[in-house]
Design a protein around this motif. Structure first.
Motif, PDB file in Angstrom:
ATOM      1  N   ARG A 136       0.826  -1.223   0.000  1.00  0.00           N
ATOM      2  CA  ARG A 136       0.000   0.000   0.000  1.00  0.00           C
ATOM      3  C   ARG A 136       0.856   1.266   0.000  1.00  0.00           C
ATOM      4  O   ARG A 136       0.513   2.249  -0.653  1.00  0.00           O
ATOM      5  CB  ARG A 136      -0.947  -0.059   1.206  1.00  0.00           C
ATOM      6  CG  ARG A 136      -1.728   1.127   1.462  1.00  0.00           C
ATOM      7  CD  ARG A 136      -3.241   1.119   1.183  1.00  0.00           C
ATOM      8  NE  ARG A 136      -3.811   0.348   0.101  1.00  0.00           N
ATOM      9  CZ  ARG A 136      -4.253   0.859  -1.057  1.00  0.00           C
ATOM     10  NH1 ARG A 136      -4.151   2.143  -1.308  1.00  0.00           N
ATOM     11  NH2 ARG A 136      -4.808   0.107  -1.954  1.00  0.00           N
ATOM     12  N   GLU A 137       1.998   1.220   0.698  1.00  0.00           N
ATOM     13  CA  GLU A 137       2.874   2.402   0.733  1.00  0.00           C
ATOM     14  C   GLU A 137       3.238   2.845  -0.681  1.00  0.00           C
ATOM     15  O   GLU A 137       3.188   4.024  -1.007  1.00  0.00           O
ATOM     16  CB  GLU A 137       4.186   2.080   1.471  1.00  0.00           C
ATOM     17  CG  GLU A 137       4.025   1.791   2.943  1.00  0.00           C
ATOM     18  CD  GLU A 137       5.280   1.161   3.546  1.00  0.00           C
ATOM     19  OE1 GLU A 137       6.362   1.235   2.922  1.00  0.00           O
ATOM     20  OE2 GLU A 137       5.169   0.588   4.654  1.00  0.00           O
ATOM     21  N   VAL A 138       3.600   1.876  -1.501  1.00  0.00           N
ATOM     22  CA  VAL A 138       4.020   2.200  -2.864  1.00  0.00           C
ATOM     23  C   VAL A 138       2.816   2.600  -3.712  1.00  0.00           C
ATOM     24  O   VAL A 138       2.884   3.507  -4.536  1.00  0.00           O
ATOM     25  CB  VAL A 138       4.750   0.998  -3.493  1.00  0.00           C
ATOM     26  CG1 VAL A 138       5.321   1.366  -4.854  1.00  0.00           C
ATOM     27  CG2 VAL A 138       5.850   0.506  -2.576  1.00  0.00           C
ATOM     28  N   GLY A 189       9.546  -7.364 -12.181  1.00  0.00           N
ATOM     29  CA  GLY A 189       9.684  -8.436 -11.198  1.00  0.00           C
ATOM     30  C   GLY A 189       8.369  -8.835 -10.557  1.00  0.00           C
ATOM     31  O   GLY A 189       7.292  -8.610 -11.087  1.00  0.00           O
ATOM     32  N   CYS A 190       8.500  -9.437  -9.380  1.00  0.00           N
ATOM     33  CA  CYS A 190       7.345 -10.050  -8.726  1.00  0.00           C
ATOM     34  C   CYS A 190       6.360  -9.035  -8.161  1.00  0.00           C
ATOM     35  O   CYS A 190       5.289  -9.425  -7.712  1.00  0.00           O
ATOM     36  CB  CYS A 190       7.814 -10.992  -7.630  1.00  0.00           C
ATOM     37  SG  CYS A 190       8.622 -12.458  -8.300  1.00  0.00           S
ATOM     38  N   SER A 191       6.688  -7.756  -8.167  1.00  0.00           N
ATOM     39  CA  SER A 191       5.687  -6.793  -7.707  1.00  0.00           C
ATOM     40  C   SER A 191       4.493  -6.793  -8.656  1.00  0.00           C
ATOM     41  O   SER A 191       3.398  -6.429  -8.280  1.00  0.00           O
ATOM     42  CB  SER A 191       6.284  -5.386  -7.631  1.00  0.00           C
ATOM     43  OG  SER A 191       6.684  -4.954  -8.914  1.00  0.00           O
ATOM     44  N   ILE A 213      13.136 -16.294 -11.703  1.00  0.00           N
ATOM     45  CA  ILE A 213      14.227 -15.345 -11.935  1.00  0.00           C
ATOM     46  C   ILE A 213      14.393 -15.026 -13.431  1.00  0.00           C
ATOM     47  O   ILE A 213      14.526 -13.857 -13.792  1.00  0.00           O
ATOM     48  CB  ILE A 213      15.540 -15.867 -11.300  1.00  0.00           C
ATOM     49  CG1 ILE A 213      15.366 -15.941  -9.787  1.00  0.00           C
ATOM     50  CG2 ILE A 213      16.715 -14.956 -11.654  1.00  0.00           C
ATOM     51  CD1 ILE A 213      16.420 -16.769  -9.076  1.00  0.00           C
ATOM     52  N   PRO A 214      14.366 -16.034 -14.325  1.00  0.00           N
ATOM     53  CA  PRO A 214      14.502 -15.674 -15.747  1.00  0.00           C
ATOM     54  C   PRO A 214      13.443 -14.660 -16.202  1.00  0.00           C
ATOM     55  O   PRO A 214      13.767 -13.680 -16.882  1.00  0.00           O
ATOM     56  CB  PRO A 214      14.311 -17.010 -16.475  1.00  0.00           C
ATOM     57  CG  PRO A 214      14.632 -18.071 -15.472  1.00  0.00           C
ATOM     58  CD  PRO A 214      14.334 -17.499 -14.129  1.00  0.00           C
ATOM     59  N   ASP A 215      12.205 -14.859 -15.805  1.00  0.00           N
ATOM     60  CA  ASP A 215      11.156 -13.916 -16.209  1.00  0.00           C
ATOM     61  C   ASP A 215      11.338 -12.565 -15.530  1.00  0.00           C
ATOM     62  O   ASP A 215      11.061 -11.516 -16.115  1.00  0.00           O
ATOM     63  CB  ASP A 215       9.772 -14.471 -15.865  1.00  0.00           C
ATOM     64  CG  ASP A 215       9.329 -15.539 -16.859  1.00  0.00           C
ATOM     65  OD1 ASP A 215      10.117 -15.834 -17.790  1.00  0.00           O
ATOM     66  OD2 ASP A 215       8.217 -16.078 -16.700  1.00  0.00           O
TER      67      ASP A 215
HETATM   68  C1  LIG Z   1      11.252 -20.591  -1.719  1.00  0.00           C
HETATM   69  C2  LIG Z   1      11.533 -19.952  -3.050  1.00  0.00           C
HETATM   70  C3  LIG Z   1      12.421 -20.526  -3.928  1.00  0.00           C
HETATM   71  C4  LIG Z   1      12.669 -19.975  -5.183  1.00  0.00           C
HETATM   72  N1  LIG Z   1      13.532 -20.588  -6.027  1.00  0.00           N
HETATM   73  C5  LIG Z   1      13.740 -20.086  -7.274  1.00  0.00           C
HETATM   74  C6  LIG Z   1      14.622 -20.731  -8.186  1.00  0.00           C
HETATM   75  O1  LIG Z   1      15.230 -21.750  -7.845  1.00  0.00           O
HETATM   76  N2  LIG Z   1      14.756 -20.233  -9.451  1.00  0.00           N
HETATM   77  C7  LIG Z   1      14.063 -19.118  -9.852  1.00  0.00           C
HETATM   78  O2  LIG Z   1      14.170 -18.728 -11.008  1.00  0.00           O
HETATM   79  N3  LIG Z   1      13.234 -18.453  -8.987  1.00  0.00           N
HETATM   80  C8  LIG Z   1      13.067 -18.905  -7.718  1.00  0.00           C
HETATM   81  N4  LIG Z   1      12.238 -18.233  -6.851  1.00  0.00           N
HETATM   82  C9  LIG Z   1      11.609 -16.978  -7.293  1.00  0.00           C
HETATM   83  C10 LIG Z   1      12.545 -15.761  -7.028  1.00  0.00           C
HETATM   84  O3  LIG Z   1      12.729 -15.642  -5.656  1.00  0.00           O
HETATM   85  C11 LIG Z   1      11.919 -14.507  -7.599  1.00  0.00           C
HETATM   86  O4  LIG Z   1      11.737 -14.651  -8.970  1.00  0.00           O
HETATM   87  C12 LIG Z   1      12.781 -13.266  -7.397  1.00  0.00           C
HETATM   88  O5  LIG Z   1      13.196 -13.150  -6.067  1.00  0.00           O
HETATM   89  C13 LIG Z   1      12.008 -12.002  -7.766  1.00  0.00           C
HETATM   90  O6  LIG Z   1      12.802 -10.875  -7.598  1.00  0.00           O
HETATM   91  P1  LIG Z   1      12.215  -9.418  -7.349  1.00  0.00           P
HETATM   92  O7  LIG Z   1      13.345  -8.492  -7.435  1.00  0.00           O
HETATM   93  O8  LIG Z   1      11.054  -9.176  -8.217  1.00  0.00           O
HETATM   94  O9  LIG Z   1      11.615  -9.436  -5.870  1.00  0.00           O
HETATM   95  P2  LIG Z   1      12.347  -9.611  -4.358  1.00  0.00           P
HETATM   96  O10 LIG Z   1      13.357 -10.663  -4.487  1.00  0.00           O
HETATM   97  O11 LIG Z   1      11.213  -9.765  -3.485  1.00  0.00           O
HETATM   98  O12 LIG Z   1      13.049  -8.216  -4.171  1.00  0.00           O
HETATM   99  C14 LIG Z   1      12.335  -7.049  -3.873  1.00  0.00           C
HETATM  100  C15 LIG Z   1      13.214  -6.086  -3.118  1.00  0.00           C
HETATM  101  O13 LIG Z   1      12.516  -4.844  -2.964  1.00  0.00           O
HETATM  102  C16 LIG Z   1      12.680  -4.381  -1.626  1.00  0.00           C
HETATM  103  N5  LIG Z   1      11.518  -3.538  -1.315  1.00  0.00           N
HETATM  104  C17 LIG Z   1      10.231  -3.924  -1.150  1.00  0.00           C
HETATM  105  N6  LIG Z   1       9.443  -2.871  -0.905  1.00  0.00           N
HETATM  106  C18 LIG Z   1      10.243  -1.794  -0.924  1.00  0.00           C
HETATM  107  C19 LIG Z   1       9.995  -0.405  -0.749  1.00  0.00           C
HETATM  108  N7  LIG Z   1       8.769   0.060  -0.493  1.00  0.00           N
HETATM  109  N8  LIG Z   1      11.045   0.452  -0.828  1.00  0.00           N
HETATM  110  C20 LIG Z   1      12.279  -0.028  -1.068  1.00  0.00           C
HETATM  111  N9  LIG Z   1      12.572  -1.318  -1.247  1.00  0.00           N
HETATM  112  C21 LIG Z   1      11.559  -2.194  -1.184  1.00  0.00           C
HETATM  113  C22 LIG Z   1      12.755  -5.664  -0.814  1.00  0.00           C
HETATM  114  O14 LIG Z   1      13.372  -5.406   0.424  1.00  0.00           O
HETATM  115  C23 LIG Z   1      13.579  -6.564  -1.727  1.00  0.00           C
HETATM  116  O15 LIG Z   1      14.953  -6.375  -1.514  1.00  0.00           O
HETATM  117  C24 LIG Z   1      11.990 -18.783  -5.577  1.00  0.00           C
HETATM  118  C25 LIG Z   1      11.087 -18.196  -4.684  1.00  0.00           C
HETATM  119  C26 LIG Z   1      10.850 -18.756  -3.429  1.00  0.00           C
HETATM  120  C27 LIG Z   1       9.859 -18.116  -2.502  1.00  0.00           C
END
Ligand SMILES: Cc1cc2nc3c(=O)[nH]c(=O)nc-3n(C[C@H](O)[C@H](O)[C@H](O)COP(=O)(O)OP(=O)(O)OC[C@H]3O[C@@H](n4cnc5c(N)ncnc54)[C@H](O)[C@@H]3O)c2cc1C
Lengths: 675, 376
Positions: free
Chosen positions: A521-523, A558-560, A566-568
């Motif tokens: 919600r903050e974002v 990313g996942c937001s 990770i590839p996607d």
């Molecule tokens: C148990 C588990 C195992 C997994 N294994 C694999 C795997 O083997 N291979 C694979 O491809 N994928 C795997 N994944 C998926 C992978 O973790 C994600 O694809 C990846 O982490 C997504 O990256 P992201 O940067 O979108 O999000 P995140 O990794 O969640 O990073 C988001 C970052 O934003 C920061 N943040 C959040 N809100 C704010 C804010 N308001 N202000 C500033 N900073 C903020 C957070 O602190 C964090 O550092 C796995 C996931 C899980 C749960």
């Protein structure tokens, strides 16, 4: 230019999309008799090159000065046809579209009635087109910098791409280190690369890149402005450690009175830290942070005779006087990469996550299998947070032999409001099952599943491999976990044999899904982001604008935006970076022309429009009206998105939206009203 | 698709099922019957099988504990599908005589126990009970339940409640002989027509009182009024919720000591289905000197006693140990002397189980009301 309207009407077949239900010939014939219509044609695909050429030639040869295209939704092709007009040197805002596809052919079956309706829609468009005014798009400059919120792999990748293209990046990360969830993983599917080995170099690059300003342990507090010109305010939280002096040696943490007594966020409760800490060894920046909620000195004003960290720190980096710092800067584009939360397993109490130390989540298992983790990669159950709750005599640790994974915990589950598939759990389960077999060769590992989704490159192959290694897949979604003697019982059904089972195991791993962050919600509030049905941030278009948002200049990665691997995530981050680089490298952006404007003479300054505007584009200003100082509304043209909310709210009709002025739309409505 | 089948498919959203197996996986009776609800849901998609499925004896094994429904990830109600099949059988007239008699008794006498309506309030004899008439204003309108009203073993629950209400000075009223079966079990036995009729009549009756709340003593009535009666004016609560309120407001005080070990068994219709987990425990924890322990399978994971789902009237052939017996065996292992519940059906099934196991010497099953009435 002679401004007596000369209108060209173009009725599109859209293949058979329109022509099947609407008699396009009849519509074109009908339109040719409407006032000011000079030419009226039908064509199979108006959006095609020959279709557009028809319009351009008519503009040139017939002297058209207004164009009506009867085809699909303006959301689809309004920009296409505006360009067509501009190429024929006609003001692009002399275009009006009649949507005879979504609003007619696609929703009706009766050909005769649909044709009649299409005629009305076209007539209404013609009546409005007669009254259109030319509009000018304004150009604004672009601040050559980008704000990236979130330093997970998505934010890291986007930052590197933009910085490498030569533009400044402010990377804001909430926690003391970049890295995100990926930094917590051991190996990564489907190739089993070591997560740290591929992530750490990128983290280091981000930390040392001359174009990247890393703001860790920081949060964005305010964002104002518009594409090209956002004003950003960031709060750098006090770390109580001087970043310039800290060498990251770690003696402070060893000395801290609370060493090993505070549950580590990074180890998700499987391991502990001190009150002064580095989240994990490869953290970037490699600087320590004091947890203000746990530090004895900060919470009680006293830590023995003197704080041990202070005594231990040779460079004198500890600074209890440090205050939060506000940093302000300007950027041209913003990328949101705030990631996800893992599903909170205690929301499915039937699995006993809160009750049993040998019911753990997949993320907790990631830490257990990691060589850098609290057990140095040994699968030892009964330590850490969950162990603490146990009575002393039961606190023995053990290595599990019978191990079961439960899939889809918190995903595809309406009872917790998550209808969606989390996309990574099937594969990380296969990965973790493989790693368990590697570590405990005589273990019996089974996976309870509903469907195995192995859709990505190399995924099915990996799933095949893991099965052949001996991981058993049992098709059934378990219902309950309880304890019998010293075993956990999984209550489930093997749906392929229709056999209800009570499977006795030593360890249950819950394959928890991915959820929008609790603090999303903050974002959302900062950027007025929309959320899709799954509550993740919503992209502008699910297919054609997957990294854009409703706000120009704000992108998602990313996942937001939704669960992904990770590839996607990396691919999307690169997409967001390239989208942000568009305005940055062109140095200018065009802003909306169809925006609101105020008639100061009649405006009463009531402020309804100010309250209504979702983009804070309107403010009240004081003007001199024949000697009286009065309050009137003023539109910030760069911020206005032309949504029209203010025009509907305005009591006196003083605020009007260009191209949608009352005098333009009332004749249009009148035609439709005569249906 | 015929319209009849289509309506069965639509009514129960059968096409939403992904055959994940969670329903059968969580079904407590699978350990001792042939019931496989997932399999039945799958088969109901085939129109020609409906009549045949309705004749399967195991559809009567379902206790309506609703674990399947509570956990179905797609929002289906598997237990209701079984009830839908029972309905097909009821409509065809081929039901067991015991079930038929119970339904007829509800229709004629307003209770499933084949007892005359005129004796519904006999349990009140020698008690000072406030009875209210339609139109009268009352804060808490008490709904007794047919089983509590007529069954000599559980009448004590209502009798205890009256004493508690009087002692705490509660603004309450009973309905006397006007009270009529909530028909929760009519629904579970598959008699949809009668159930709808009873909902209508009961809604009219209950709404004719100027009541703020309806306080149900049985979780089965509580669940029915709360979830199946769409048009009740008054709020519906369970008696444990009222007691917690009275304790919180110091209107009731448990002063008597009870140095015994007590375990609480969550009734499915109160816990699992309606999330009332804390109130009964709150009350028990207020008993001085009592040691309250928990079953391994408690709260959301509580094990059904098999008292619901029409099982009081329908004969079933089951293999293996009854779940109520498992439950008292677990209670014995915990070393408790009291097995506390808040449901008349649980009392009856667990009582039987204690007798079957020969545990009468070591423990008793009692309603929370029966415990506290002597301690206030
Ligand atoms: C148990 C588990 C195992 C997994 N294994 C694999 C795997 O083997 N291979 C694979 O491809 N994928 C795997 N994944 C998926 C992978 O973790 C994600 O694809 C990846 O982490 C997504 O990256 P992201 O940067 O979108 O999000 P995140 O990794 O969640 O990073 C988001 C970052 O934003 C920061 N943040 C959040 N809100 C704010 C804010 N308001 N202000 C500033 N900073 C903020 C957070 O602190 C964090 O550092 C796995 C996931 C899980 C749960």
């Amino acid at each position: 230019m002679n401004n007596k309207p000369k209108i060209g009407v173009y009725v599109c077949h859209c293949g058979i999309n329109i022509a099947k239900t609407v008699d396009v010939d009849a519509v074109a014939e009908f339109a040719s008799h409407l006032p000011n219509v000079k030419v009226s044609r039908e064509y199979s695909y108006m959006c095609s090159d020959p279709g557009q050429l028809l319009i351009k030639e008519d503009i040139k040869n017939e002297g058209l000065n207004r164009v009506v295209v009867a085809s699909c939704s303006p959301r689809m092709h309004e920009l296409t046809f505006r360009k067509t007009l501009a190429e024929a040197e006609l003001n692009p805002y002399y275009l009006e579209m009649a949507n005879i596809r979504e609003q007619c052919s696609w929703v009706h079956e009766d050909r005769e009635k649909a044709t009649e309706k299409a005629k009305k829609l076209v007539a209404a468009a013609v009546y409005k087109a007669r009254l259109l005014e030319p509009l000018q798009e304004n150009e604004v400059g672009v601040e050559p910098a980008t704000l990236i919120i979130g330093g997970g792999i998505a934010g890291i990748q986007a930052a590197l791409d933009i910085a490498n293209a030569g533009f400044k990046v402010y990377l804001v990360e909430k926690t003391p280190s970049v890295g995100g969830r990926m930094s917590q993983l051991d190996k990564t599917f489907p190739t089993l690369d070591c997560s740290a080995c591929i992530l750490t170099p990128k983290m280091v690059d981000v930390g040392s890149h001359p174009n990247i300003e890393l703001l860790t342990y920081s949060e964005v507090e305010d964002i104002s402005g518009y594409i090209g010109n956002f004003d950003i305010k960031v709060r750098k939280k006090a770390r109580y450690v001087d970043m310039d002096k800290c060498t990251g040696c770690g003696i402070c943490a060893e000395e801290c009175r609370l060493t090993g007594r505070i549950s580590s966020e990074y180890e998700v409760g499987m391991g502990n830290r001190a009150a002064i800490y580095l989240p994990f060894p490869q953290a970037v920046p490699a600087k320590y942070t004091i947890d203000p909620e746990r530090c004895l000195f900060l919470t009680r004003g006293k830590c023995g005779k003197s704080p041990k960290c202070v005594d231990a720190c040779a460079p004198g980096a500890i600074d209890f006087e440090q205050k939060d710092e506000i940093v302000e800067f300007k950027v041209g584009a913003i990328i949101v990469a705030t990631g996800f939360d893992v599903f909170d397993a205690s929301r499915k109490p039937e699995f006993g996550y809160n009750d049993y130390e040998n019911v753990i989540t997949s993320l907790e298992l990631e830490r257990l299998v990691a060589a850098s983790g609290p057990t140095e990669g040994n699968i030892i159950i009964g330590k850490g947070r969950k162990g603490e709750k146990k009575k002393k005599k039961d606190r023995e640790t053990f290595t599990p032999k019978e191990i079961a994974f439960i899939s889809c915990v918190g995903s595809r589950d309406e009872t917790v409001g998550n209808e969606y598939c989390s996309r990574v759990c099937c594969m990380y389960t296969a990965k973790l099952a493989h790693l368990l077999l590697e570590k405990i060769p005589d273990a019996n590992v089974r996976v309870y599943y509903m469907d195995v989704r192995a859709f990505g490159k190399g995924f099915e192959e990996f799933y095949d491999r893991v099965r052949r290694e001996g991981v058993r897949y049992i098709r059934g979604n378990p219902s309950e976990v309880f304890k019998r003697g010293d075993k956990l019982v999984i209550k489930a059904e093997n749906t392929l044999t229709s056999t209800p089972i009570e499977d006795e195991v030593d360890l249950v791993v819950l394959a928890v899904g991915l959820e929008p962050r609790q603090d999303a919600r903050e974002v959302i509030d900062l950027l007025r982001l929309s959320q899709s049905g799954d509550r993740f941030f919503m992209e502008a278009h699910p297919k054609l604008a997957p990294v854009d948002t409703a706000t120009d200049g704000v992108f998602l990665a990313g996942c937001s935006q939704g669960p992904k691997d990770i590839p996607d995530t990396v691919a999307q981050a690169k997409g967001a970076a390239s989208s942000a680089l568009g305005p940055l490298s062109s140095g200018k952006v065009m802003i909306q022309a169809q925006i609101a404007h105020v008639d100061e003479a009649t405006c009463r300054g009531c402020g309804f429009c100010v309250e209504t505007c979702p983009y804070t584009a309107i403010e009240l200003v004081t003007v001199n009206r024949v000697g009286h100082m009065v309050s009137v509304a003023k539109v910030n043209e760069a911020l206005c998105k032309g949504c029209g909310a203010c025009t509907a709210a305005c009591l006196s009709g003083s605020i009007q939206q260009r191209s949608f002025m009352d005098e333009q739309i009332l004749p249009q409505i009148a035609v439709l009203g005569g249906m | 698709m015929s319209t009849e089948l289509q309506s069965f498919i639509q009514k129960y959203d059968l096409l939403g099922c992904i055959q994940c197996g969670k329903c059968t996986g969580g079904c407590p009776v699978t350990v001792r019957t042939n019931l496989n609800v997932r399999r039945i849901v799958y088969d109901t998609l085939d129109q020609d099988m409906l009549d045949e499925l309705a004749k399967l004896p195991e559809i009567w094994d379902c206790t309506a504990c609703n674990t399947c429904t509570v956990r179905c990830p797609k929002g289906l109600k598997p237990a209701e599908i079984l009830i839908g099949l029972r309905n097909i059988l009821v409509e065809s007239g081929e039901i067991q005589p015991t079930v038929r008699d119970a339904l007829e008794s509800v229709f004629l006498e307003g209770n499933p126990w084949d007892k005359p309506r005129a004796t519904r309030s006999d349990w009140m004899q020698d008690l000072e009970v406030k009875i209210v008439e339609p139109g009268e204003k009352v804060k808490n309108l008490i709904f007794v339940c047919c089983t509590i009203a007529y069954d000599p073993r559980v009448q004590a629950i209502a009798q205890s409640f009256v004493k508690v209400l009087n002692k705490a000075g509660v603004d309450y009223g009973f309905m006397g002989n006007k009270e009529t079966c909530c028909s929760s079990e009519v629904h579970n036995l598959g008699e949809e027509g009668l159930f709808e009729m009873e909902i209508e009549d009961n809604t009219e009756l209950l709404n004719s009182y100027d009541a703020e709340r309806i306080v149900a003593i049985s979780p089965h009535c509580y669940d029915a009024f709360k979830n199946q009666y769409p048009d009740l004016k008054a709020e519906v609560i369970h008696y444990t919720q009222l007691l917690k309120e009275l304790l919180e407001e110091n209107k009731l005080e448990i002063t008597g000591e009870l140095p015994q070990k007590i375990v609480y068994h969550d009734p499915c219709f109160l816990g699992k289905q309606n999330d009332v987990f804390d109130e009964p425990r709150y009350i028990l924890n207020h008993i001085p000197e009592a040691e309250i322990v928990e079953f391994e399978r408690n709260r959301e994971r509580s094990l059904c006693c098999e008292g619901g789902g029409g099982r009081m009237w329908a004969e079933t052939e089951s293999l293996g140990e009854r779940l109520a017996e498992v439950r008292v065996r677990d209670a014995k292992e915990l070393g408790v002397s009291l097995l506390a519940v808040a449901c008349p059906f649980c009392i009856l099934t667990l009582d039987d189980a204690i007798k079957a196991k020969g545990f009468e010497e070591e423990m008793r099953v009692v309603d929370i009301l029966e415990i506290i009435v002597d301690l206030i």
